[in-house]
Write an enzyme that holds these catalytic residues in place. Structure first.
Site, mmCIF file in Angstrom:
data_model
loop_
_atom_site.group_PDB
_atom_site.id
_atom_site.type_symbol
_atom_site.label_atom_id
_atom_site.label_comp_id
_atom_site.label_asym_id
_atom_site.label_seq_id
_atom_site.Cartn_x
_atom_site.Cartn_y
_atom_site.Cartn_z
ATOM 1 N N SER A 135 0.987 -1.256 -0.162
ATOM 2 C CA SER A 135 -0.007 -0.124 0.080
ATOM 3 C C SER A 135 0.889 1.304 0.025
ATOM 4 O O SER A 135 1.655 1.496 0.916
ATOM 5 C CB SER A 135 -0.916 0.071 1.166
ATOM 6 O OG SER A 135 -1.502 1.226 1.307
ATOM 7 N N LYS A 162 -0.968 -0.959 -4.391
ATOM 8 C CA LYS A 162 -2.281 -0.305 -4.063
ATOM 9 C C LYS A 162 -1.730 1.068 -3.844
ATOM 10 O O LYS A 162 -0.995 1.474 -3.166
ATOM 11 C CB LYS A 162 -2.776 -0.605 -2.906
ATOM 12 C CG LYS A 162 -3.864 0.315 -2.062
ATOM 13 C CD LYS A 162 -4.536 -0.651 -1.186
ATOM 14 C CE LYS A 162 -4.636 0.265 0.115
ATOM 15 N NZ LYS A 162 -5.210 -0.551 1.536
ATOM 16 N N LYS A 164 -2.945 4.931 -2.516
ATOM 17 C CA LYS A 164 -3.860 5.834 -1.736
ATOM 18 C C LYS A 164 -4.347 6.913 -2.862
ATOM 19 O O LYS A 164 -3.534 7.617 -3.156
ATOM 20 C CB LYS A 164 -3.223 6.103 -0.675
ATOM 21 C CG LYS A 164 -2.980 5.289 0.448
ATOM 22 C CD LYS A 164 -4.201 4.524 1.047
ATOM 23 C CE LYS A 164 -3.936 3.765 2.077
ATOM 24 N NZ LYS A 164 -5.004 3.383 2.736
ATOM 25 N N ASP A 189 -7.092 2.950 -3.134
ATOM 26 C CA ASP A 189 -7.844 2.987 -1.866
ATOM 27 C C ASP A 189 -8.120 4.676 -1.437
ATOM 28 O O ASP A 189 -7.060 5.293 -1.566
ATOM 29 C CB ASP A 189 -7.178 2.378 -0.708
ATOM 30 C CG ASP A 189 -7.970 2.276 0.769
ATOM 31 O OD1 ASP A 189 -9.172 2.820 0.762
ATOM 32 O OD2 ASP A 189 -7.349 1.824 1.503
ATOM 33 N N GLU A 214 -11.011 0.479 -3.506
ATOM 34 C CA GLU A 214 -11.232 0.304 -2.029
ATOM 35 C C GLU A 214 -11.900 1.369 -1.312
ATOM 36 O O GLU A 214 -11.497 2.547 -1.431
ATOM 37 C CB GLU A 214 -10.174 0.008 -1.286
ATOM 38 C CG GLU A 214 -9.955 -0.745 -0.048
ATOM 39 C CD GLU A 214 -8.637 -0.909 0.725
ATOM 40 O OE1 GLU A 214 -7.789 -1.117 -0.268
ATOM 41 O OE2 GLU A 214 -8.790 -0.800 1.841
ATOM 42 N N ASP A 239 -13.584 -1.938 2.875
ATOM 43 C CA ASP A 239 -12.892 -1.838 4.115
ATOM 44 C C ASP A 239 -13.527 -1.418 5.192
ATOM 45 O O ASP A 239 -13.950 -2.068 6.045
ATOM 46 C CB ASP A 239 -11.331 -1.105 3.944
ATOM 47 C CG ASP A 239 -10.474 -1.065 5.074
ATOM 48 O OD1 ASP A 239 -10.593 -1.639 5.979
ATOM 49 O OD2 ASP A 239 -9.172 -0.533 4.805
ATOM 50 N N LYS A 263 -9.726 -7.341 7.915
ATOM 51 C CA LYS A 263 -8.821 -6.921 8.875
ATOM 52 C C LYS A 263 -9.340 -7.498 10.144
ATOM 53 O O LYS A 263 -10.287 -7.053 10.557
ATOM 54 C CB LYS A 263 -8.639 -5.204 8.950
ATOM 55 C CG LYS A 263 -8.140 -4.657 7.504
ATOM 56 C CD LYS A 263 -7.991 -3.130 7.897
ATOM 57 C CE LYS A 263 -7.379 -2.605 6.562
ATOM 58 N NZ LYS A 263 -7.465 -1.070 6.794
ATOM 59 N N GLY A 291 -4.171 -4.356 6.132
ATOM 60 C CA GLY A 291 -3.237 -4.078 6.936
ATOM 61 C C GLY A 291 -3.356 -2.816 7.739
ATOM 62 O O GLY A 291 -4.180 -2.000 7.215
HETATM 63 O O1 OSB Z 1 -7.266 1.768 4.811
HETATM 64 O O2 OSB Z 1 -6.097 -0.085 4.269
HETATM 65 C C1 OSB Z 1 -6.133 0.906 5.043
HETATM 66 C C2 OSB Z 1 -3.109 1.694 6.999
HETATM 67 C C3 OSB Z 1 -3.640 2.118 7.918
HETATM 68 C C4 OSB Z 1 -4.961 2.383 8.238
HETATM 69 C C5 OSB Z 1 -5.716 2.100 6.890
HETATM 70 C C6 OSB Z 1 -5.242 1.461 5.834
HETATM 71 C C7 OSB Z 1 -3.745 1.356 5.835
HETATM 72 C C8 OSB Z 1 -2.922 0.630 4.854
HETATM 73 C C9 OSB Z 1 -1.927 0.120 5.019
HETATM 74 O O3 OSB Z 1 -3.514 0.899 3.689
HETATM 75 C C10 OSB Z 1 -1.934 -1.326 4.902
HETATM 76 C C11 OSB Z 1 -0.648 -1.887 5.168
HETATM 77 O O4 OSB Z 1 0.507 -1.804 4.580
HETATM 78 O O5 OSB Z 1 -0.633 -2.407 6.684
HETATM 79 MG MG MG Z 2 -8.200 0.448 3.285
#
Ligand code: OSB
Ligand code: MG
Length: 368
Positions: A135, A162, A164, A189, A214, A239, A263, A291
């Site tokens: 991510s 992925k 953001k 995402d 996402e 999510d 998660k 994650g």
């Molecule tokens: O939305 O998936 C998410 C990290 C912290 C809070 C929300 C998210 C995330 C990530 C990172 O996208 C995922 C990771 O590498 O742990």
């Molecule tokens: Mg997410």
């Protein structure tokens, strides 16, 4: 199993690079590690709350408070207990899934260590390594930095990227990454940053062959997600919205998503996470493991979960070095785009005492 003692440790680990999303900027992992001690063994769990209530209502100070005053007292007075029973012990407490998940993980780890069973085999894992994505946060340095980061992760071997996104940082970065890397598995995402008024704009993402988008809309907007899904070719994955197996079923029935991010923290624990997996497997809905910038403890649980048969897409289960220069457990290392599923008892990893003490900012012990 009778719990004798529970220890909480507030920990702070610097991230190797700031992680920026539509809900904020994170430069450290500010979480809680919990340890459950029984007569026969002990077990660890990780609370993956962010420091501020920006991803969901829960946050680290609040999680520590609810553990101390509501959850831990219930565990210590529960009598004979197994990991499978923790969800019921916590049922009267509304919400606070991240805190509940951490304690359930520790109880289950202690139980499986004494039974000498790995978490993966307890859950029903069907593979011994899992495919990994990464991510990528919104970079401070714009598109050049984004392309350099993505290129670096692809060189490391990650199988899926992925990005953001947020209003003002969406079409351009996606186009730039897609043009530079035409054949990679790519997804985005939004962390709830858009509204249904943005549907026509989001539809322009259909041009880039994304695996999924996402959480485009806020957490409780299930019908709006269904309406958006009917307008986009890109599959919608939820999510933040998926807080339980009941909500997952409702979301799928409504057509709010066609892919589910699971998660452990967000849904209140491994038992609920497995229920969501089973529901989706039964309905032929692909799932993947999300994650929350976990340390090696939470990562071990994620990787065990991601070894279940319904996890057909690469997860945000990146290697330790993507997050920390020194993880609290022995590091998870990417090999050929995969992480090995731990096969030791319970989580199969444990915190290393010197690192644990270095990152601990507060410690408390509760006895039966
Ligand atoms: O939305 O998936 C998410 C990290 C912290 C809070 C929300 C998210 C995330 C990530 C990172 O996208 C995922 C990771 O590498 O742990
Ligand atoms: Mg997410």
């Amino acid at each position: 199993m009778q719990i004798e003692r529970i220890e909480t440790r507030r920990v702070e680990l610097p991230l190797v690079r700031p992680f920026v999303t539509s809900f904020g900027r994170q430069t450290t992992r500010d979480g809680i590690l919990v340890r459950v001690v029984t007569a026969e063994s002990d077990g660890w769990g990780e609370c993956v709350t962010p420091a501020a209530p920006v991803f969901s209502a829960e946050y680290t100070d609040g999680a520590l408070h609810v553990m101390e005053h509501h959850l831990i007292p219930r565990l210590l007075s529960a009598g004979d207990l197994t990991g499978a029973g923790v969800r019921e012990v916590f049922r009267p407490i509304v919400g606070h899934p991240f805190a509940k998940a951490a304690l359930e993980m520790a109880v289950l780890d202690a139980e499986l260590r004494s039974k000498e069973v790995s978490l993966a085999s307890h859950l029903g894992a069907v593979r011994d390594r899992v495919p990994c994505g990464v991510s990528v946060g919104i970079p401070d340095g714009g598109l050049d930095e984004l392309l350099a980061q993505v290129g670096g992760y692809l060189e490391d071997g990650y199988l899926r990227i992925k990005l953001k996104i947020q209003p003002g940082f969406d079409l351009e970065p996606v186009r730039a990454v897609r043009e530079a890397f035409p054949h990679i598995m790519l997804q985005v995402d939004a962390n709830a940053a858009y509204t249904l008024d943005d549907a026509e704009h989001l539809r322009l993402l259909d041009a880039f062959g994304l695996t999924l988008i996402e959480q485009p809309l806020p957490e409780d907007h299930l019908l709006a997600h269904a309406e958006l899904a009917s307008k986009l070719a890109t599959p919608i994955c939820l999510d933040e919205s998926i807080t339980s197996a009941v909500v997952a079923r409702d979301a799928l029935e409504l057509g709010a998503c066609s892919v589910v991010n699971i998660k452990i923290g967000r849904v209140g624990g491994l038992v609920e996470a497995k229920d969501i997996h089973d529901l989706c497997l039964d309905r032929g809905v692909p799932v993947w493991c999300g994650g929350m910038l976990e340390t090696g403890l939470g990562r071990a649980a994620n990787v065990a979960l991601a070894a279940l048969p319904g996890f057909t897409l690469p997860g945000d289960t990146s290697a330790s070095d993507r997050y920390f220069s020194r993880d609290v457990t022995s590091p998870f290392v990417l090999q050929d785009g995969h992480l090995d599923v731990p096969d030791g008892n319970g989580l199969g990893v444990h915190p290393e005492a010197d690192v644990l003490n270095r990152i601990t900012t507060e410690r408390a012990v509760y006895r039966r």
